[in-house]
Write a protein that holds these residues in place. Structure first.
Motif, PDB file in Angstrom:
ATOM      1  N   ALA A  66       0.824  -1.209   0.000  1.00 41.53           N
ATOM      2  CA  ALA A  66       0.000   0.000   0.000  1.00 41.53           C
ATOM      3  C   ALA A  66       0.856   1.256   0.000  1.00 41.53           C
ATOM      4  N   ALA A  67       2.062   1.164   0.631  1.00 43.62           N
ATOM      5  CA  ALA A  67       2.921   2.338   0.694  1.00 43.62           C
ATOM      6  C   ALA A  67       3.544   2.664  -0.657  1.00 43.62           C
ATOM      7  N   ALA A  68       3.727   1.667  -1.525  1.00 40.19           N
ATOM      8  CA  ALA A  68       4.329   1.894  -2.840  1.00 40.19           C
ATOM      9  C   ALA A  68       3.309   2.561  -3.760  1.00 40.19           C
ATOM     10  N   ARG A  69       3.611   3.771  -4.172  1.00 39.94           N
ATOM     11  CA  ARG A  69       2.710   4.514  -5.044  1.00 39.94           C
ATOM     12  C   ARG A  69       3.193   4.394  -6.469  1.00 39.94           C
ATOM     13  N   PRO A  70       2.324   4.032  -7.407  1.00 40.50           N
ATOM     14  CA  PRO A  70       2.759   3.908  -8.807  1.00 40.50           C
ATOM     15  C   PRO A  70       3.068   5.279  -9.400  1.00 40.50           C
ATOM     16  N   TYR A  71       3.973   5.295 -10.332  1.00 40.20           N
ATOM     17  CA  TYR A  71       4.305   6.537 -11.015  1.00 40.20           C
ATOM     18  C   TYR A  71       4.720   6.234 -12.443  1.00 40.20           C
ATOM     19  N   LEU A  72       4.672   7.274 -13.257  1.00 38.21           N
ATOM     20  CA  LEU A  72       5.026   7.182 -14.667  1.00 38.21           C
ATOM     21  C   LEU A  72       6.381   7.855 -14.852  1.00 38.21           C
ATOM     22  N   HIS A  73       7.361   7.067 -15.283  1.00 34.33           N
ATOM     23  CA  HIS A  73       8.707   7.602 -15.515  1.00 34.33           C
ATOM     24  C   HIS A  73       8.807   8.070 -16.965  1.00 34.33           C
ATOM     25  N   VAL A  74       9.108   9.346 -17.146  1.00 35.05           N
ATOM     26  CA  VAL A  74       9.191   9.963 -18.464  1.00 35.05           C
ATOM     27  C   VAL A  74      10.656  10.266 -18.748  1.00 35.05           C
ATOM     28  N   SER A  75      11.150   9.826 -19.875  1.00 38.02           N
ATOM     29  CA  SER A  75      12.542  10.068 -20.228  1.00 38.02           C
ATOM     30  C   SER A  75      12.652  10.307 -21.727  1.00 38.02           C
ATOM     31  N   GLY A  76      13.790  10.867 -22.111  1.00 40.25           N
ATOM     32  CA  GLY A  76      14.059  11.089 -23.523  1.00 40.25           C
ATOM     33  C   GLY A  76      13.598  12.422 -24.065  1.00 40.25           C
ATOM     34  N   PHE A  77      13.114  13.358 -23.198  1.00 38.46           N
ATOM     35  CA  PHE A  77      12.627  14.639 -23.707  1.00 38.46           C
ATOM     36  C   PHE A  77      13.811  15.564 -23.997  1.00 38.46           C
ATOM     37  N   ASP A  78      13.840  16.141 -25.175  1.00 34.74           N
ATOM     38  CA  ASP A  78      14.912  17.037 -25.600  1.00 34.74           C
ATOM     39  C   ASP A  78      14.317  18.402 -25.890  1.00 34.74           C
ATOM     40  N   PRO A  79      14.437  19.364 -24.984  1.00 33.43           N
ATOM     41  CA  PRO A  79      13.823  20.679 -25.230  1.00 33.43           C
ATOM     42  C   PRO A  79      14.506  21.454 -26.344  1.00 33.43           C
ATOM     43  N   ARG A  80      15.729  21.043 -26.747  1.00 36.97           N
ATOM     44  CA  ARG A  80      16.416  21.763 -27.817  1.00 36.97           C
ATOM     45  C   ARG A  80      15.854  21.441 -29.190  1.00 36.97           C
ATOM     46  N   ALA A  81      15.106  20.342 -29.304  1.00 38.40           N
ATOM     47  CA  ALA A  81      14.595  19.933 -30.615  1.00 38.40           C
ATOM     48  C   ALA A  81      13.335  20.715 -30.964  1.00 38.40           C
ATOM     49  N   ALA A  82      13.451  22.018 -30.958  1.00 42.10           N
ATOM     50  CA  ALA A  82      12.296  22.863 -31.271  1.00 42.10           C
ATOM     51  C   ALA A  82      11.950  22.732 -32.751  1.00 42.10           C
ATOM     52  N   GLY A  83      10.691  22.500 -33.018  1.00 41.45           N
ATOM     53  CA  GLY A  83      10.232  22.379 -34.390  1.00 41.45           C
ATOM     54  C   GLY A  83      10.548  21.050 -35.032  1.00 41.45           C
ATOM     55  N   GLY A  84      10.956  20.067 -34.249  1.00 41.06           N
ATOM     56  CA  GLY A  84      11.271  18.762 -34.806  1.00 41.06           C
ATOM     57  C   GLY A  84      10.514  17.658 -34.105  1.00 41.06           C
ATOM     58  N   ARG A  85      10.874  16.422 -34.429  1.00 41.18           N
ATOM     59  CA  ARG A  85      10.195  15.270 -33.849  1.00 41.18           C
ATOM     60  C   ARG A  85      10.778  14.952 -32.484  1.00 41.18           C
ATOM     61  N   GLN A  86       9.911  14.485 -31.599  1.00 33.04           N
ATOM     62  CA  GLN A  86      10.296  14.097 -30.255  1.00 33.04           C
ATOM     63  C   GLN A  86       9.814  12.674 -30.000  1.00 33.04           C
ATOM     64  N   THR A  87      10.551  11.964 -29.188  1.00 34.96           N
ATOM     65  CA  THR A  87      10.146  10.628 -28.763  1.00 34.96           C
ATOM     66  C   THR A  87      10.316  10.531 -27.264  1.00 34.96           C
ATOM     67  N   LEU A  88       9.231  10.328 -26.555  1.00 33.52           N
ATOM     68  CA  LEU A  88       9.254  10.156 -25.110  1.00 33.52           C
ATOM     69  C   LEU A  88       9.091   8.684 -24.775  1.00 33.52           C
ATOM     70  N   ARG A  89       9.851   8.243 -23.802  1.00 31.57           N
ATOM     71  CA  ARG A  89       9.692   6.885 -23.291  1.00 31.57           C
ATOM     72  C   ARG A  89       8.919   6.957 -21.984  1.00 31.57           C
ATOM     73  N   LEU A  90       7.842   6.193 -21.902  1.00 33.08           N
ATOM     74  CA  LEU A  90       6.976   6.168 -20.724  1.00 33.08           C
ATOM     75  C   LEU A  90       7.055   4.782 -20.090  1.00 33.08           C
ATOM     76  N   ASP A  91       7.452   4.741 -18.809  1.00 35.70           N
ATOM     77  CA  ASP A  91       7.584   3.478 -18.082  1.00 35.70           C
ATOM     78  C   ASP A  91       6.647   3.485 -16.892  1.00 35.70           C
ATOM     79  N   LEU A  92       5.950   2.376 -16.693  1.00 35.45           N
ATOM     80  CA  LEU A  92       5.159   2.171 -15.478  1.00 35.45           C
ATOM     81  C   LEU A  92       6.074   1.607 -14.407  1.00 35.45           C
ATOM     82  N   ARG A  93       6.160   2.284 -13.291  1.00 32.02           N
ATOM     83  CA  ARG A  93       7.016   1.833 -12.210  1.00 32.02           C
ATOM     84  C   ARG A  93       6.240   1.806 -10.902  1.00 32.02           C
TER      85      ARG A  93
END
Length: 499
Positions: A66-93
């Motif tokens: 009960a103490a373990a709270r689920p969360y979504l781990h987001v990685s791979g975001f590149d704020p410098r890629a303005a105006g281009g394609r982005q790919t985010l990795r979403l992990d259930l942890r």
């Protein structure tokens, strides 16, 4: 050496040798906090440590879960890629939803095509969840912060029994923004800085050490690379890393319909009109599939769910030109992005007279004509007559117009409050249906009342349904052979093989 510490023998005066599991009198010794590694190893070899851990109270294990709270781990975001394609990795942890058979991720954002997307987390062999990769483009987007609203549905026995939500905030910077300006948006301007590299990214820090003390915490995990250079030229402290990772806590939402049980679970069914009036269809065939296969009508070993045959003047013709329809001719998908169709056939199809290309999904638009096939015209012609909040309605625009129409609905998707359907006059009078809790429901748009559809439901009292209509647990109760009815019933949970 210490004296005997067995609680059952408090008056024992025997000594215990270092590392011994029992005193000279044979009394077993408990493991004390701070015990030596030699003693712990002895206990482990003797099997007593495992036995004591196995004898821990079940309430303690429940409390830890009960103490373990689920969360979504987001990685791979590149704020410098303005105006281009982005790919985010979403992990259930830390997601320990016991018994979950499927977890569906629904996303809504102005950054995503069509405003939303739907993904499924697949469970791996040993219970963990495979990551989901979200792709989008910020080309042509105004710089600023954009929300991505995420909602996760946990499915059990074909029903949504738990739901979580979180919100991601992404920065789309100006195309001419410098790296320092981008980093200042994400990091507070202070001397205590923490930089992490995750998922094969690179953390690079260049700092001038002569301008006072600078505390920098750099960590690299999961094949990440950390580069620290403290001999940089005079100037500002520059923090540079190509991707950013963070965690979003999942907030569990209350399900008002969680305890509701559908009286007749089904993934395919039909509404049969015993006395259709002019312009009405005798069969309204219902399908609840995230991917519905359109194909040729077959008496045996049908490959599709939505079966199509050419209609002549005397009725359906299951031979002849019907054979030019492939067993798997097209796919219709319903999800958060709306409804789309994909040609997977041998003879092709036409959308408003144009071939979209093989294996190329095309969005369905209101009034669109779907012709099967591209080589021989007018074998079967379907028209998109309604775009529902949870699916699409197709009418036949050929000689079978009075015979049937089709509802293709997203499974276990309730329409949101205030959602409305877009319909042509042919479908404007049809009932608003959706699929939830494993079965089909009728929604009264005037009152908002939901009614489960089953053979026992009084359908004549529902809005949009004629007086002589009945619910059939199979999509093709009019099949000339019981073979098709049996196959369709076998693919429909809770359905009977009788018409």
């Amino acid at each position: 050496m210490m004296k005997c510490r067995n609680p059952d023998h408090p008056h024992c005066t025997h000594w215990v040798l270092p590392g011994a599991a029992a005193c000279a009198g044979g009394h077993a010794q408990p493991i004390q906090p701070g015990a030596s590694s030699f003693g712990l190893l002895t206990e482990l070899r003797a099997g007593r440590l495992v036995e004591r851990q196995a004898a821990a109270p079940a309430a303690a294990a429940t409390e830890l879960r009960a103490a373990a709270r689920p969360y979504l781990h987001v990685s791979g975001f590149d704020p410098r890629a303005a105006g281009g394609r982005q790919t985010l990795r979403l992990d259930l942890r830390a997601f320990a939803d016991d018994g979950a058979q499927q977890v569906t991720l629904h996303l809504q954002s102005a950054l995503l095509p069509a405003g939303g997307a739907r993904y499924d987390f697949a469970r791996a062999r040993y219970g963990q969840w495979r990551p989901v990769f979200l792709e989008f483009s910020s080309r042509g987007k105004e710089h600023g912060q954009y929300r991505i609203d995420a909602e996760l549905h946990s499915h059990l026995d074909g029903r949504i029994h738990r739901k979580w939500a979180c919100t991601l905030v992404l920065l789309v910077p100006r195309a001419d923004a410098t790296l320092t300006e981008i980093h200042q948006t994400f990091l507070a301007t202070h001397k205590n800085v923490r930089v992490s590299a995750d998922d094969a990214s690179i953390a690079k820090v260049q700092a001038r050490t002569g301008a006072g003390r600078v505390d920098i915490d750099v960590s690299a995990t999961n094949a990440g690379i950390a580069h620290l250079n403290l001999d940089a030229q005079p100037g500002k402290i520059d923090l540079g890393f190509p991707t950013i990772a963070w965690d979003e806590d999942l907030i569990e939402l209350e399900l008002p319909h969680a305890t509701m049980v559908h009286p007749h679970p089904a993934a395919a069914a039909s509404l049969v009109n015993g006395a259709p009036e002019a312009g009405a269809q005798r069969h309204m065939r219902l399908f609840a599939r995230s991917e519905c296969v359109l194909g040729r009508y077959e008496e045996e070993d049908a490959e599709a769910e939505l079966l199509l045959a050419r209609h002549a003047a005397h009725g359906p013709d299951y031979g002849g030109l019907t054979r030019r329809i492939s067993g798997r001719h097209a796919l219709i998908r319903c999800g958060a992005r709306g409804a789309e169709i994909e040609d997977v056939s041998r003879y092709g199809l036409l959308l408003d007279g144009v071939w979209p290309g093989k294996y190329v999904p095309a969005p369905l638009r209101l009034g669109m004509k779907i012709e099967l096939t591209a080589s021989i015209r007018d074998i079967v012609v379907l028209e998109v007559t309604a775009l529902l909040p949870t699916g699409v309605i197709l009418h036949r625009a050929d000689a079978g117009a009075a015979a049937e129409c089709f509802y293709v609905l997203a499974p276990d998707e309730r329409p949101s409050t205030g959602a409305k359907a877009e319909a042509l006059p042919r479908a404007a009078g049809l009932p608003l249906l959706f699929h939830a809790d494993g079965g089909f429901w009728h929604l009264d748009p005037a009152t908002g009342r939901e009614t489960a559809l089953s053979p026992q439901t009084q359908l004549a009292r529902l809005a949009g349904l004629p007086a002589h209509v009945r619910f059939a647990p199979q999509p093709y109760p009019d099949a000339p052979s019981g073979r098709v009815r049996a196959l369709q019933a076998a693919a429909t949970p809770g359905a009977s093989a009788t018409a």
